[in-house]
Design an enzyme around this catalytic site. Structure first.
Site, short mmCIF file in Angstrom:
data_model
loop_
_atom_site.label_atom_id
_atom_site.label_comp_id
_atom_site.label_asym_id
_atom_site.label_seq_id
_atom_site.Cartn_x
_atom_site.Cartn_y
_atom_site.Cartn_z
N ILE A 109 -15.02 10.99 -3.52
CA ILE A 109 -17.01 10.80 -3.50
C ILE A 109 -16.95 11.65 -5.00
O ILE A 109 -18.01 10.36 -5.99
CB ILE A 109 -18.20 10.91 -2.17
CG1 ILE A 109 -17.51 10.56 -1.73
CG2 ILE A 109 -19.25 10.37 -3.01
CD1 ILE A 109 -18.65 11.26 -0.32
N ALA A 141 -20.08 24.95 3.38
CA ALA A 141 -20.79 24.54 1.67
C ALA A 141 -21.41 23.68 2.22
O ALA A 141 -22.43 23.65 1.83
CB ALA A 141 -19.25 24.01 1.26
N CYS A 200 -4.73 30.90 26.55
CA CYS A 200 -3.65 30.99 27.67
C CYS A 200 -3.40 29.45 27.97
O CYS A 200 -2.28 28.75 28.55
CB CYS A 200 -4.61 31.69 29.13
SG CYS A 200 -4.88 33.03 28.91
#
Ligand SMILES: [Zn+2]
Lengths: 556, 616
Positions: B32, B125, B177
């Site tokens: 962007i 951020a 686990c």
């Protein structure tokens, strides 16, 4: 012998395209790389569209433009620099855009669209043209675009001030890989033998307490919800004359029935698999329905009577139709997709259940494949032309396939307009409301007036400061009103039309970089969908209003 | 016509001149960011600062068009400035190759901008910039994309929702686990191969990894202890790295002996399908004749023998690299390690093959290397077109902000839907319960080496601001509450204060007719000039009382909303967001600990970052 050279290194091309391969895969990428895009009009919008196609790696592009670069171009077009002023706009933009991706071949022709249409018709003829896709960016003459073949996918683009529009025209698009949100199809109301057998096996002790020899809490809490739903459906049907729950109230009662057999004295007070079953009721307890899009495909004459020349899409569609019609195959149902959701379950049970769905899907695809081979043979074509993989992709998406019949540009600009066009525009105008349905239909009417003004006078409305904007507006308003009466619209005209006319005249044909960039993204996105035959492209017009950040889609 | 002529005509003279005079900040120069910077430069924004920590990678080039092959490994911010700067000599461009969380970018610095654009790729951020812009009262335009989806949102303190007004999806983590003992899905084996196997053999060992949920209870304490021992055994296998049998050693341990040990725990397999240990000799024999080039077939699902071949070959490649690093290391250097990088083929091959071998042992579906790369590397699909549309929408929203016309500002959602390219919604007002923007703010100065927590609480909070006894004071940790006064005499610096520190005061006063104050955020700025423990407070402010809590709706409301959504699958992103809004009320009462610290660790759990909206 030990070597540190990474032997698993993919080509640098794969690495470069990694993020998009995850959207359209190798097949989509191959199709992109086989395309040759022609751009008529190296405007800012035109260059932004090409940028978004060159970056993901189309095969070739050719830019056609007869203008010289002016200083004012630099303020809106990123793909022109100071050195370009005075030079050919086609040449300069082709050079600068070409730098974006060394894998793409670029070319240019310094000539105008009008002139080429008139003097080199072979450039636009299917079978002769080197171009796979054509982009024409305004300003262009209506008469010129009417000469384009409806067979070649064409994208007409306007970017004027804060307004932009895209019109797509192409021969019928058949899309299999539409990327629906989900392919999950549980067929709860149409279980088959293997599935019912598993239900019987895995739920036989469901209602019995552990102390009486029934399931432990662990087992009970791990019966996959699909099996629970099928089991409770059997019980429900037994108590309701063989009918499944169908109304909202019945479905709620069905949910209660499930809830009542949940074990509550377990850690957390409820069982996740039961909760999943309850949550899935509304969405999944419904008869297997065929989508309207799939119906349209199956009813298409090309599906009913495939020809020796037709696309494989229609052969497979025909084979699916046969599958549904045969009692020993689909018996009225579409092939199963095989899509199966995650759920709370023991992994071995989960895998076994998933396999029941998968093998059913495979069985269905194999039937369709056999049907397809038979059709190919009958048509005198190679029976191995269609692979099982191709069939499986189709059967997986059977309820989501699309056939888009694009209307031609000529049909939209016909005079007098045809009924389809009249109805499309009139109904949009009638349902327009500035408050609660502010569609962009008046923007369309204004842009049509703009297009007609330019085609008639050869000048961009508002471009020449010697004319008063108010005079031009009056003239365009008359054009717009004429158009509206030609489609039979006599009712009241919203203020929005005057607003729009004023807006586009004020722009004087100028582009705004941010709008050009935005429509460049929208147009390129649709072109990628059309090239890759993936996702569903717009049919056929999208308009964008940069002031309100809104879009409308129409079929004109 | 000059360069400016067209934009001026289309935008109108007054907006055009406001744009020319504006000073804006762009955080992030990725997908962007490149589009946005191009738009800002050509629209004629007067002064643009960009901040990005990243360097350029080959996989950026399919969309980040300001960068070319010659720029790989260079700073995104610096290269973006150089490339874009050429296109408009009238724009002042400043690039910072830095982390936006660095102390130099403090509230005062943010205050110097008319507008901030977020074009970031991570939750942490984003939350940080959101908070800084709120504190600086600077409007923020937040954006993100994933694949064909995108979102743009205008944020302004007190007027609109902030980034944190709606709870964000928290990344998934897995119980240790499940990963180490009882995997049931491919992702469990991938996490195992990446965070355990790779880390123990070539990287840093497990205790410092955060991908696993270490939360333990009495029940599995024994098993956790076993797993620890197993891990340290594996770690010590490293010593055999220069042996030709190294791959065999690892294989026999993790796919042989460790699985045998798991099998011996019969309770574990009572209701699960037990795993089958892999026999090295047998697999080796099957794999003979399979060359390492099979690793290139990344779309194919490899069989057991092929996975073994890739495993053995990648072990060889990685060991070689480690040995070379060791040879180069000087005395006193920390021992070299490798770290997993999805774009580093050697590490990816090892993880892909390791994960599949484990899946094989546990009867779990195998995955292709291509798929494993996506799952292990948290890859978000990204293309030029979505970025172009999203960045364009950001600039159009910026016009509204510069015109002071937030009323017509929009929150825009992009979807792949062909019926409409995107949905725009009116901006929602701030969520009064939001713990990030729904706070009162005050700034103070103090010499943090001298002033103590007690000074801050007594002088500022109680005396100046009139708080009572029952308060909690927090930074990223609890510093003080009525039962915990150990820190009162400690200088602020020793409590982790830096040049600029956000402190939250929670009013805990309760009782009949008492409405506690809204949370207060104090920005403490360090000042060397203050010689003593004085703390300067600019002016007296009134702290508003907490908004009246909306009574939690009955549970059925939540159900009803859910059904509405289920029945209308075309609802799109917008509707889903509304659903979330509706459901936030059902949540527990805001927890003060969660309140202040936007869970910093959450981001480190890498598997599924921030759900819906992430950019690149
Ligand atoms: Zn907020």
């Amino acid at each position: 012998m030990a070597s540190t050279a990474p032997s698993g290194m993919p080509s640098s091309k794969e690495k470069k395209y990694d993020r998009q391969l995850r959207l359209w895969g190798a097949d989509g990428q191959n199709k992109l790389e086989a395309s040759h895009i022609a751009l008529f009009g190296a405007s800012a919008a035109g260059c932004e569209i090409l940028k978004n196609l060159i970056l993901p790696g189309i095969g070739r592009f050719t830019i056609i433009d007869d203008k010289k670069v002016e200083e004012s171009d630099l303020g809106v077009n990123f793909f022109l620099d100071d050195d370009s002023v005075g030079k050919s706009r086609a040449e300069r933009t082709a050079a600068l855009l070409g730098e974006l991706n060394p894998d793409v071949e670029g070319d240019y022709i310094e000539d105008s669209f009008s002139n080429l249409v008139a003097t080199k018709p072979e450039l636009f003829q299917p079978g002769w043209t080197p171009f796979t896709h054509i982009i024409v960016v305004s300003p262009f003459n209506t008469d010129d675009v009417l000469k384009l073949s409806p067979e070649i996918p064409t994208f007409l683009v306007h970017s004027i001030g804060s307004t932009a529009m895209l019109r797509i025209s192409a021969s019928t698009r058949c899309v299999v890989d539409t990327h629906p949100d989900t392919l999950i199809d549980l067929r709860l109301l149409n279980p088959w033998e293997e599935l019912s057998a598993m239900v019987a096996e895995k739920t036989k002790d469901l209602g019995i307490a552990e102390k009486d020899g029934g399931m432990s809490d662990h087992e009970h809490g791990h019966v996959p919800y699909v099996l629970l739903l099928l089991k409770f459906l059997e019980d429900w049907k037994a108590a309701h004359g063989g009918n499944p729950p169908s109304t909202y109230a019945e479905k709620n009662a069905f949910k209660d029935m499930i809830r009542n057999s949940m074990r509550m004295d377990v850690p957390g007070g409820s069982e996740e698999n039961y909760e999943e079953a309850i949550a899935a009721v509304l969405k999944n307890i419904r008869a297997a329905e065929i989508s309207s899009h799939t119906k349209a495909v199956l009813e298409d004459p090309r599906c009913i009577n495939p020809t020796p020349e037709c696309e494989t899409f229609w052969i497979i569609a025909h084979a699916v139709r046969e599958f549904m019609n045969r009692d020993d195959q689909g018996a009225g149902l579409l092939p199963l997709s095989g899509g199966f959701p995650d759920m709370k379950a023991e992994s071995s049970t989960y895998v076994a259940l998933q396999n029941i769905y998968r093998s059913r899907a495979r069985r269905d695809a194999t039937f369709v494949h056999e049907n397809a081979k038979a059709v190919l043979r009958k048509l005198g074509r190679d029976p191995e032309l269609i692979t099982l993989d191709e069939v499986s992709l189709f059967t997986k998406h059977a309820n989501f396939v699309r056939r888009i019949n694009y209307r031609t540009i000529a049909a939209e600009y016909n005079f007098p307009p045809d009924d389809f066009h009249k109805k499309a525009v009139t109904s949009a105008l009638q349902s327009y409301n500035a408050e609660w349905n502010p569609s962009l239909i008046y923007d369309y009417v204004a842009l049509r007036a703009w297009q007609e003004y330019y085609s008639k006078i050869g000048q961009l409305p508002g471009e020449d400061d010697n004319y008063l904007d108010s005079d031009i507006r009056e003239q365009m308003r008359i054009t717009a009103v004429d158009y509206l009466s030609s489609i039979g619209y006599q009712s009241n005209i919203d203020h929005r039309l005057d607003q729009m006319l004023q807006e586009i005249i004020r722009a004087g044909g100028s582009e705004l970089h941010v709008i050009a960039s935005l429509i460049g993204g929208i147009v390129a996105q649709e072109i990628v969908k059309v090239i890759t035959s993936q996702y569903v492209p717009v049919n056929n017009t999208v308009i964008f209003d940069g002031i309100k950040s809104r879009t409308s889609v129409f079929e004109f | 016509m000059g360069r400016d002529a067209r934009p001026k005509k289309s935008l109108g003279a007054s907006l055009h001149s406001r744009i020319k005079e504006s000073r804006v900040l762009m955080v992030g120069a990725g997908g962007i960011g490149c589009e946005l910077l191009k738009n800002l430069v050509l629209t004629g924004f007067g002064e643009i600062h960009l901040v990005d920590l990243d360097t350029i990678d080959l996989s950026n080039l399919n969309r980040q068009f300001l960068f070319g092959m010659q720029h790989i490994k260079k700073s995104k911010a610096i290269v973006a400035r150089e490339t874009a700067g050429k296109f408009n000599p009238n724009v002042k461009l400043e690039a910072h190759h830095a982390n936006i969380k660095d102390p130099q970018f403090n509230v005062k610095w943010f205050k110097g901008f008319d507008l901030v654009f977020n074009a970031l790729d991570n939750l942490d951020a984003r939350k940080h910039v959101n908070r800084m812009c709120l504190a600086a009262y600077v409007p923020l335009i937040e954006s993100g994309t994933t694949g064909y989806h995108g979102q743009v949102q205008v944020i302004k303190q007190g007027e609109t929702e902030c980034y944190d007004c709606n709870p964000k999806q928290v990344p998934k983590s897995f119980p240790v686990c499940t990963i180490r003992s009882t995997p049931s899905q491919p992702i469990h084996c991938i996490v195992w191969a990446k965070s355990y196997l790779f880390a123990e053999v070539f990287g840093t060992s497990e205790d410092s990894s955060t991908e696993l949920d270490q939360g333990q209870n009495e029940e599995n304490a024994q098993e956790i202890a076993n797993l620890r021992r197993e891990a340290s055994e594996l770690n010590s296998i490293r010593e055999k790295m220069d042996s030709p049998d190294f791959a065999k050693c690892i294989f026999e341990k993790v796919f042989g002996r460790d699985i045998d040990r798991l099998l011996s725990m019969e309770d574990m397999w009572k209701s699960r399908k037990p795993p089958t240990p892999l026999d090295h000799a047998k697999v080796l024999e099957e794999a003979s004749g399979i060359g390492p080039e099979v690793a290139r077939e990344d779309q194919k699902t490899w069989c057991l023998a092929e996975n073994y071949a890739v495993f053995a070959d990648s072990v060889k490649r990685l060991s070689q690299r480690m040995l070379e690093l060791k040879a180069k290391a000087k005395e006193g250097d920390a021992p070299p390690i490798l770290s997993f990088d999805k774009d580093d083929e050697d590490t990816l091959d090892f993880v892909a093959a390791g994960a599949n071998l484990r899946s094989h042992a546990f009867g779990i579906e195998l995955k292709s290397k291509f798929d494993i790369k996506q799952m292990a590397g948290n890859i978000i699909p990204a293309i030029a077109t979505t970025n172009a549309i999203t960045a364009g929408l950001c600039v159009l929203q910026a016009f509204k902000v510069l015109r002071n016309d937030l009323q017509s500002g929009k929150m825009v959602f992009l979807a792949k839907n062909s019926d409409r390219a995107f949905n725009a919604e009116k901006l929602a007002p701030p969520n009064p319960e939001c713990q990030v923007c729904g706070v009162a703010r005050v700034s103070v100065e103090a010499n943090i080496a001298v002033a103590t927590l007690g000074d801050l609480i007594e002088k500022v909070v109680r005396t100046e601001l009139g708080y009572g006894e029952d308060i909690s004071v927090l930074t990223s940790q609890l510093l003080y509450d009525i039962d915990y006064d150990d820190n009162l005499d400690t200088p602020l610096k020793e409590l982790g204060f830096e040049d600029e520190t956000f402190v939250t005061i929670v009013d805990e006063e309760e009782g009949e007719g008492v409405v506690p104050r809204a949370n207060l955020e104090i920005v403490v700025t360090h000042s060397e000039e203050l010689a003593d423990e004085t703390i300067t407070v600019p002016e007296k402010i009134e702290i508003p009382r907490k908004p009246k809590r909306s009574t939690a709706p009955e549970e059925t409301t939540g159900e009803a909303i859910k059904h509405a959504l289920e029945d209308n699958e075309d609802g799109g992103v917008a509707k889903k967001r509304k659903l979330n809004d509706g459901l936030t009320f059902i949540e527990d009462r805001p927890n003060k600990k969660r309140a202040v610290v936007p869970d910093a660790d959450a981001d480190l759990i890498v598997l599924e970052d921030d759900g819906a909206i992430t950019i690149d």
